[in-house]
Design a protein around this motif. Sequence first.
Motif: not given
Length: 97
Positions: A88-94
């Motif tokens: 979730y964190l990597s998707n929100s940063i991208n």
Amino acid sequence: MWGGGFMLQAIQSLKFNKEQRASSKFSRPDWKDYHINYNEVGYDPIKATPELLEEIRTQKQLENKKRKNRDILFAILSLLIVIIFFIYLSNSINGFL
């Protein structure tokens, strides 16, 4: 003499403490007082039989197995939650980039 008053007070304090110990109602216990009292709480005259020991052993093994399974389940769930959080964190940063 230097510090004479301090020493006099210390000597008097030691004297008072010695008198207090001597006049107290508490007396040191004697070794004769340390005997086994069969009427005390916690005294168990029952001797362990091999069957009883085996029953206790199997019960402890079962408890340990349950606790081990619970700990493994908790570790797997924690790992899954951490992985989902990082995804979730990597998707929100991208999404921000």
